[in-house]
Design a protein around this motif. Structure first.
Motif, PDB file in Angstrom:
ATOM      1  N   VAL A  43       0.761  -1.203   0.001  1.00 47.30           N
ATOM      2  CA  VAL A  43       0.025   0.048  -0.108  1.00 47.30           C
ATOM      3  C   VAL A  43       0.923   1.109   0.101  1.00 47.30           C
ATOM      4  CG1 VAL A  43      -1.696   1.296   1.316  1.00 47.30           C
ATOM      5  CG2 VAL A  43      -1.595  -1.314   1.240  1.00 47.30           C
ATOM      6  N   GLU A  44       0.565   2.389  -1.058  1.00 49.39           N
ATOM      7  CA  GLU A  44       1.321   3.296  -1.160  1.00 49.39           C
ATOM      8  C   GLU A  44       0.448   4.523  -0.731  1.00 49.39           C
ATOM      9  OE1 GLU A  44       3.910   4.162  -4.361  1.00 49.39           O
ATOM     10  OE2 GLU A  44       4.373   2.009  -4.616  1.00 49.39           O
ATOM     11  N   ILE A  45       0.874   5.271   0.142  1.00 53.61           N
ATOM     12  CA  ILE A  45       0.093   6.405   0.904  1.00 53.61           C
ATOM     13  C   ILE A  45       0.683   7.550   0.558  1.00 53.61           C
ATOM     14  CG2 ILE A  45      -1.365   7.549   2.465  1.00 53.61           C
ATOM     15  CD1 ILE A  45      -2.006   4.888   3.712  1.00 53.61           C
ATOM     16  N   THR A  46       0.404   8.556  -0.609  1.00 48.81           N
ATOM     17  CA  THR A  46       1.147   9.703  -0.777  1.00 48.81           C
ATOM     18  C   THR A  46       0.497  10.835  -0.512  1.00 48.81           C
ATOM     19  OG1 THR A  46       0.040   9.800  -2.954  1.00 48.81           O
ATOM     20  CG2 THR A  46       2.193   8.523  -2.857  1.00 48.81           C
ATOM     21  N   ASP A  47      -0.587  10.816   0.316  1.00 53.29           N
ATOM     22  CA  ASP A  47      -1.432  12.082   0.783  1.00 53.29           C
ATOM     23  C   ASP A  47      -1.759  12.216   2.169  1.00 53.29           C
ATOM     24  OD1 ASP A  47      -3.658  13.782   1.256  1.00 53.29           O
ATOM     25  OD2 ASP A  47      -4.294  13.700  -0.752  1.00 53.29           O
ATOM     26  N   ALA A  48      -1.555  13.214   2.896  1.00 58.37           N
ATOM     27  CA  ALA A  48      -1.516  13.045   4.167  1.00 58.37           C
ATOM     28  C   ALA A  48      -2.917  12.699   4.530  1.00 58.37           C
ATOM     29  CB  ALA A  48      -1.208  14.693   4.696  1.00 58.37           C
ATOM     30  N   GLN A  49      -3.987  13.089   3.719  1.00 57.27           N
ATOM     31  CA  GLN A  49      -5.360  13.232   4.108  1.00 57.27           C
ATOM     32  C   GLN A  49      -5.804  11.533   3.710  1.00 57.27           C
ATOM     33  OE1 GLN A  49      -7.503  15.796   1.485  1.00 57.27           O
ATOM     34  NE2 GLN A  49      -7.629  17.254   3.045  1.00 57.27           N
ATOM     35  N   ALA A  50      -5.342  10.951   2.989  1.00 53.47           N
ATOM     36  CA  ALA A  50      -5.203   9.744   2.514  1.00 53.47           C
ATOM     37  C   ALA A  50      -4.762   8.611   3.997  1.00 53.47           C
ATOM     38  CB  ALA A  50      -4.604   9.241   1.213  1.00 53.47           C
ATOM     39  N   ALA A  51      -3.672   9.009   4.304  1.00 55.65           N
ATOM     40  CA  ALA A  51      -3.033   8.261   5.526  1.00 55.65           C
ATOM     41  C   ALA A  51      -3.928   8.564   6.720  1.00 55.65           C
ATOM     42  CB  ALA A  51      -1.817   9.061   5.588  1.00 55.65           C
ATOM     43  N   GLU A  52      -4.362   9.724   6.914  1.00 54.74           N
ATOM     44  CA  GLU A  52      -5.363   9.813   8.066  1.00 54.74           C
ATOM     45  C   GLU A  52      -6.576   9.041   7.956  1.00 54.74           C
ATOM     46  OE1 GLU A  52      -6.628  11.047  11.845  1.00 54.74           O
ATOM     47  OE2 GLU A  52      -4.576  11.530  10.692  1.00 54.74           O
ATOM     48  N   ARG A  53      -7.214   8.863   6.476  1.00 59.90           N
ATOM     49  CA  ARG A  53      -8.379   8.007   6.366  1.00 59.90           C
ATOM     50  C   ARG A  53      -8.203   6.503   6.584  1.00 59.90           C
ATOM     51  NH1 ARG A  53      -9.106  11.267   1.883  1.00 59.90           N
ATOM     52  NH2 ARG A  53      -8.269   9.673   0.583  1.00 59.90           N
ATOM     53  N   PHE A  54      -6.715   6.235   6.237  1.00 61.82           N
ATOM     54  CA  PHE A  54      -6.330   4.893   6.218  1.00 61.82           C
ATOM     55  C   PHE A  54      -6.160   4.515   7.814  1.00 61.82           C
ATOM     56  CE2 PHE A  54      -3.144   1.480   6.527  1.00 61.82           C
ATOM     57  CZ  PHE A  54      -3.602   0.560   5.621  1.00 61.82           C
ATOM     58  N   VAL A  55      -5.688   5.422   8.657  1.00 61.44           N
ATOM     59  CA  VAL A  55      -5.430   4.933   9.981  1.00 61.44           C
ATOM     60  C   VAL A  55      -6.822   5.077  10.852  1.00 61.44           C
ATOM     61  CG1 VAL A  55      -4.637   5.985  12.037  1.00 61.44           C
ATOM     62  CG2 VAL A  55      -3.252   5.899  10.030  1.00 61.44           C
ATOM     63  N   THR A  56      -7.746   6.071  10.405  1.00 55.88           N
ATOM     64  CA  THR A  56      -9.010   5.778  11.031  1.00 55.88           C
ATOM     65  C   THR A  56      -9.597   4.675  10.621  1.00 55.88           C
ATOM     66  OG1 THR A  56      -9.128   8.389  10.962  1.00 55.88           O
ATOM     67  CG2 THR A  56     -11.364   7.312  11.198  1.00 55.88           C
ATOM     68  N   ALA A  57      -9.514   4.084   9.474  1.00 57.06           N
ATOM     69  CA  ALA A  57     -10.157   2.979   9.087  1.00 57.06           C
ATOM     70  C   ALA A  57      -9.932   1.701   9.788  1.00 57.06           C
ATOM     71  CB  ALA A  57     -10.313   2.698   7.521  1.00 57.06           C
ATOM     72  N   LEU A  58      -8.502   1.628   9.846  1.00 55.54           N
ATOM     73  CA  LEU A  58      -7.714   0.476  11.084  1.00 55.54           C
ATOM     74  C   LEU A  58      -8.300   0.672  12.175  1.00 55.54           C
ATOM     75  CD1 LEU A  58      -4.097   0.742   9.469  1.00 55.54           C
ATOM     76  CD2 LEU A  58      -5.855  -1.011   8.845  1.00 55.54           C
ATOM     77  N   GLU A  59      -8.309   1.886  12.816  1.00 55.58           N
ATOM     78  CA  GLU A  59      -8.904   2.103  14.176  1.00 55.58           C
ATOM     79  C   GLU A  59     -10.398   1.691  14.477  1.00 55.58           C
ATOM     80  OE1 GLU A  59      -8.144   6.160  14.964  1.00 55.58           O
ATOM     81  OE2 GLU A  59      -5.951   5.737  15.848  1.00 55.58           O
ATOM     82  N   GLU A  60     -11.239   2.059  13.465  1.00 57.26           N
ATOM     83  CA  GLU A  60     -12.583   1.732  13.456  1.00 57.26           C
ATOM     84  C   GLU A  60     -12.794   0.157  13.315  1.00 57.26           C
ATOM     85  OE1 GLU A  60     -15.344   3.385  14.102  1.00 57.26           O
ATOM     86  OE2 GLU A  60     -13.869   5.252  14.628  1.00 57.26           O
ATOM     87  N   SER A  61     -11.787  -0.541  12.456  1.00 52.71           N
ATOM     88  CA  SER A  61     -12.191  -1.863  12.351  1.00 52.71           C
ATOM     89  C   SER A  61     -11.657  -2.498  13.644  1.00 52.71           C
ATOM     90  CB  SER A  61     -11.205  -2.354  11.016  1.00 52.71           C
ATOM     91  OG  SER A  61     -11.009  -3.582  11.286  1.00 52.71           O
ATOM     92  N   GLU A  62     -10.771  -1.879  14.516  1.00 51.81           N
ATOM     93  CA  GLU A  62     -10.336  -2.611  15.690  1.00 51.81           C
ATOM     94  C   GLU A  62     -11.309  -2.288  16.407  1.00 51.81           C
ATOM     95  OE1 GLU A  62      -6.640  -2.549  18.543  1.00 51.81           O
ATOM     96  OE2 GLU A  62      -6.726  -0.948  17.262  1.00 51.81           O
ATOM     97  N   LYS A  63     -12.164  -1.478  16.654  1.00 56.53           N
ATOM     98  CA  LYS A  63     -13.163  -1.169  17.601  1.00 56.53           C
ATOM     99  C   LYS A  63     -14.424  -2.032  17.260  1.00 56.53           C
ATOM    100  CE  LYS A  63     -12.170   3.834  18.527  1.00 56.53           C
ATOM    101  NZ  LYS A  63     -12.825   5.287  18.046  1.00 56.53           N
ATOM    102  N   ALA A  64     -14.637  -2.150  16.194  1.00 56.57           N
ATOM    103  CA  ALA A  64     -15.798  -3.023  15.566  1.00 56.57           C
ATOM    104  C   ALA A  64     -15.398  -4.687  16.004  1.00 56.57           C
ATOM    105  CB  ALA A  64     -16.088  -2.918  14.100  1.00 56.57           C
ATOM    106  N   GLN A  65     -14.170  -5.040  15.899  1.00 57.47           N
ATOM    107  CA  GLN A  65     -13.936  -6.328  16.386  1.00 57.47           C
ATOM    108  C   GLN A  65     -13.881  -6.416  18.150  1.00 57.47           C
ATOM    109  OE1 GLN A  65     -13.128  -9.192  14.549  1.00 57.47           O
ATOM    110  NE2 GLN A  65     -13.755  -7.816  12.755  1.00 57.47           N
ATOM    111  N   ALA A  66     -13.520  -5.304  18.672  1.00 57.25           N
ATOM    112  CA  ALA A  66     -13.661  -5.335  20.103  1.00 57.25           C
ATOM    113  C   ALA A  66     -15.213  -5.530  20.515  1.00 57.25           C
ATOM    114  CB  ALA A  66     -12.953  -4.417  20.635  1.00 57.25           C
TER     115      ALA A  66
END
Length: 62
Positions: free
Chosen positions: A10-33
């Protein structure tokens, strides 16, 4: 999910895209919990007659 997706680069070149990616990972972790993982309740049977009934149901006499 295909196992090949684990090895995707995965190549993330945009700061906003990186933020969205991290947010998606965090939300996925919360959903699993939030998911409740429960094992089926299996009663322990010690009475001989009850064991015979269970075995008769499972292996009927022909």
């Amino acid at each position: 999910m295909a196992t090949s997706s684990i090895f995707t680069q995965v190549e993330i070149t945009d700061a906003q895209a990186a933020e969205r990616f991290v947010t998606a990972l965090e939300e996925s972790e919360k959903a699993q919990a939030r998911k409740k993982r429960t094992a089926p309740v299996i009663p322990i049977v010690r009475d001989k007659d009850e064991i015979r009934k269970l075995m008769a149901q499972r292996f009927p006499v022909k």
